[in-house]
Design a protein around this motif. Sequence first.
Motif, PDB file in Angstrom:
ATOM      1  N   LEU A  47       0.863  -1.197  -0.047  1.00 35.18           N
ATOM      2  CA  LEU A  47       0.020  -0.016  -0.001  1.00 35.18           C
ATOM      3  C   LEU A  47       0.822   1.362  -0.070  1.00 35.18           C
ATOM      4  N   ALA A  48       2.034   1.069  -0.004  1.00 34.64           N
ATOM      5  CA  ALA A  48       3.053   2.433   0.081  1.00 34.64           C
ATOM      6  C   ALA A  48       2.859   3.017  -0.967  1.00 34.64           C
ATOM      7  N   SER A  49       2.674   2.670  -2.227  1.00 35.71           N
ATOM      8  CA  SER A  49       2.480   3.469  -3.479  1.00 35.71           C
ATOM      9  C   SER A  49       1.342   4.477  -3.343  1.00 35.71           C
ATOM     10  N   GLU A  50       0.238   3.790  -2.573  1.00 37.54           N
ATOM     11  CA  GLU A  50      -1.154   4.529  -2.686  1.00 37.54           C
ATOM     12  C   GLU A  50      -0.837   5.487  -1.631  1.00 37.54           C
ATOM     13  N   ALA A  51      -0.428   5.356  -0.453  1.00 39.99           N
ATOM     14  CA  ALA A  51      -0.168   5.963   0.656  1.00 39.99           C
ATOM     15  C   ALA A  51       0.614   7.419   0.236  1.00 39.99           C
ATOM     16  N   ASN A  52       1.790   6.950  -0.534  1.00 38.37           N
ATOM     17  CA  ASN A  52       2.905   8.087  -0.895  1.00 38.37           C
ATOM     18  C   ASN A  52       2.021   9.143  -1.763  1.00 38.37           C
ATOM     19  N   LEU A  53       1.002   8.751  -2.879  1.00 35.85           N
ATOM     20  CA  LEU A  53       0.300   9.296  -3.782  1.00 35.85           C
ATOM     21  C   LEU A  53      -0.561  10.288  -2.992  1.00 35.85           C
ATOM     22  N   LYS A  54      -1.259   9.578  -1.985  1.00 33.95           N
ATOM     23  CA  LYS A  54      -2.161  10.463  -1.016  1.00 33.95           C
ATOM     24  C   LYS A  54      -1.543  11.632  -0.207  1.00 33.95           C
ATOM     25  N   LEU A  55      -0.453  11.369   0.451  1.00 31.07           N
ATOM     26  CA  LEU A  55       0.291  11.980   1.188  1.00 31.07           C
ATOM     27  C   LEU A  55       0.805  13.244   0.213  1.00 31.07           C
ATOM     28  N   GLY A  56       1.243  12.865  -1.096  1.00 25.46           N
ATOM     29  CA  GLY A  56       1.768  14.039  -2.034  1.00 25.46           C
ATOM     30  C   GLY A  56       0.748  15.012  -2.440  1.00 25.46           C
ATOM     31  N   GLN A  57      -0.666  14.310  -2.437  1.00 22.32           N
ATOM     32  CA  GLN A  57      -1.763  15.285  -2.830  1.00 22.32           C
ATOM     33  C   GLN A  57      -1.871  16.332  -1.885  1.00 22.32           C
ATOM     34  N   MET A  58      -2.020  15.726  -0.611  1.00 24.28           N
ATOM     35  CA  MET A  58      -2.139  16.517   0.534  1.00 24.28           C
ATOM     36  C   MET A  58      -1.067  17.643   0.535  1.00 24.28           C
ATOM     37  N   ALA A  59       0.298  17.263   0.569  1.00 26.45           N
ATOM     38  CA  ALA A  59       1.063  18.316   0.658  1.00 26.45           C
ATOM     39  C   ALA A  59       1.062  19.186  -0.463  1.00 26.45           C
ATOM     40  N   MET A  60       0.529  18.673  -1.712  1.00 23.24           N
ATOM     41  CA  MET A  60       0.443  19.739  -2.586  1.00 23.24           C
ATOM     42  C   MET A  60      -0.666  20.694  -2.732  1.00 23.24           C
ATOM     43  N   ASN A  61      -1.666  20.247  -2.138  1.00 20.96           N
ATOM     44  CA  ASN A  61      -3.012  21.045  -1.818  1.00 20.96           C
ATOM     45  C   ASN A  61      -3.247  21.802  -0.688  1.00 20.96           C
TER      46      ASN A  61
END
Length: 592
Positions: A233-247
């Motif tokens: 799940l690390a790939s999906e978790a990194n994606l979501k954390l990236g979105q939150m940092a971006m937004n």
Amino acid sequence: MISKDIKADLISLAVNGDFVARKAVEILGEKIDSLPFDGAYFKALEKEAWSVAGEALILFGCFSILGLGVASNEKKVYKSLQKARAQGDMNASYLLAACAYYGYGVAKSHQKILEYAEEAISAAVPDAGAFLALAALEPPFANLERAFALASKAAEAENPYAMFLLFKIFRETGRDDLIDAERALAYLRRAVELDFPLAVLALADLARAGEIIPVDNNLALKLYSRALKFKGLASEANLKLGQMAMNGEGVPKNADLATSYFKRSHHAGNNEASFFLGKMAYDDPLTSRRGALMSIKMILRAAERGCDAAQTFIGNALVNDENISKRHKLYYAIAKADPDAEGDPEAIFRLGAIYEIGEGLTRSEENSFYYYEKAAALGSARANYHLSSKYLNGTWTPKNAELFLSALTKAAEAGLGAARFSLGLAYLRSLKDIPLDAALAQKWLEKGVESGYPSAFGYLGFFVLMGLFGEKDYKKAVGILRRGLALEDSHSYACLGYLLLAGKGVERNEEKGLNYLAHSIDERSELGVYFYAQALADGKHFPKSLPKALEALDKGDVEVPIFAKELRARVVLEMEEEIRALIVEGARTEKP
């Protein structure tokens, strides 16, 4: 396949809920980190499986069913598991149930799934109850009550997968007669306490979206960070954390932090992360020409691999991006992708698209149509999809319903979500030379939902609640529409708005219903306009106004199959009756 890939694949499958992989990880235990998973290991394991059986046979059977590290030997594995089962090995019964589920070594048989899984359940084999509950959710069982009962029993034994399934039953079906939101959330939280990976990610998604629970970005960040330890799940978790940092969700906006998260997810093969990496560079005014070209190519690759966000971005950028230099960079990058390469249907399709738009190359309808046909002949789903609209509307070629249906069907059968959705509606639109066919419409709309195409959720939910495919089923419709809502589908907002206003399938909530309906209309949903016109015609939630209802249907270009025509005919008839009544009343008052 090298050994570290086998180990990574096994862990990823287990984390994402594969029952066979979970059994293998359970048997391996702590040894999983020290074993080589190379040719010598699997050769020794196979030898032990055939000679000693026991745990080695179960483990070898798991790898065989999963297709990891060993050559397929379905019949021998199945017969050996049957022999072990006869000797009382209930883990063998568990794997035999999986064989019957996947059709491995034996024809798929739900009767055998029941027989073997219930044996494993009686012996308290971990996950057996949850496995049977999952099987009960699928055709030909498709028995929610049975699945709910099995999952509930397994949850009593503290099985986290069963708890997650109970939450999933609630989320995907909306059957609050089986389980309500509060209980579903309680099961999910307990599964998180037991460190079940999918539950950790699901609760994080809820906290971020504010569904069932209030928005809690701090909780979402904490849970996504926790999910990083699960390799699958690390790939999906990194994606979501990236979105939150971006937004800037729960943390200050930080492009560098977002980029670092997206890069980790991108390197793990996440196409959506690849898109965000490319888009951030594309949007950055300081990005060099070379950097812009690389970012665009990254977006193109993500689009070709099925990333909807990347496909939408490219379409919008080609047509709407006001930054001309960026648009030319985009065309240049596409042209550099060797579009004339023989045997590359997607590259040839892109060249057709460039000729159609007419930027970067001189616009040419003839060349565009030629390359679309060439790409379609090589199997490009997107080329077939574009050709279908040309045949339907008579663009560059005479209208041809047969060729329209053929091209659209090929695109749909290739798995293109937009094509599946469009084909479903085509069988309900009363198009010339295309007969109405509710069964085919249902089939392709359901496949559109399987593909995750947002609009398919709204329209499928609409037809289910309207009873086009059988009896009206508000509960089922709510389950479909909630999933569409998560994808920001405006049509799902329209239908849920109607159901909230009517109190059908959900608790009545006029304020929320009106907000959903207004949002759908703002997003130009024809279903939103349809329900608004219906409310005006009935005088519910708005003052009754037949002229406004008719104006809404006409200006909104509403073509909702069957129902819009019926509503328009009713409105026109009522208006005519009102006019006749006024004429009669006027004649009476004029008499001396």
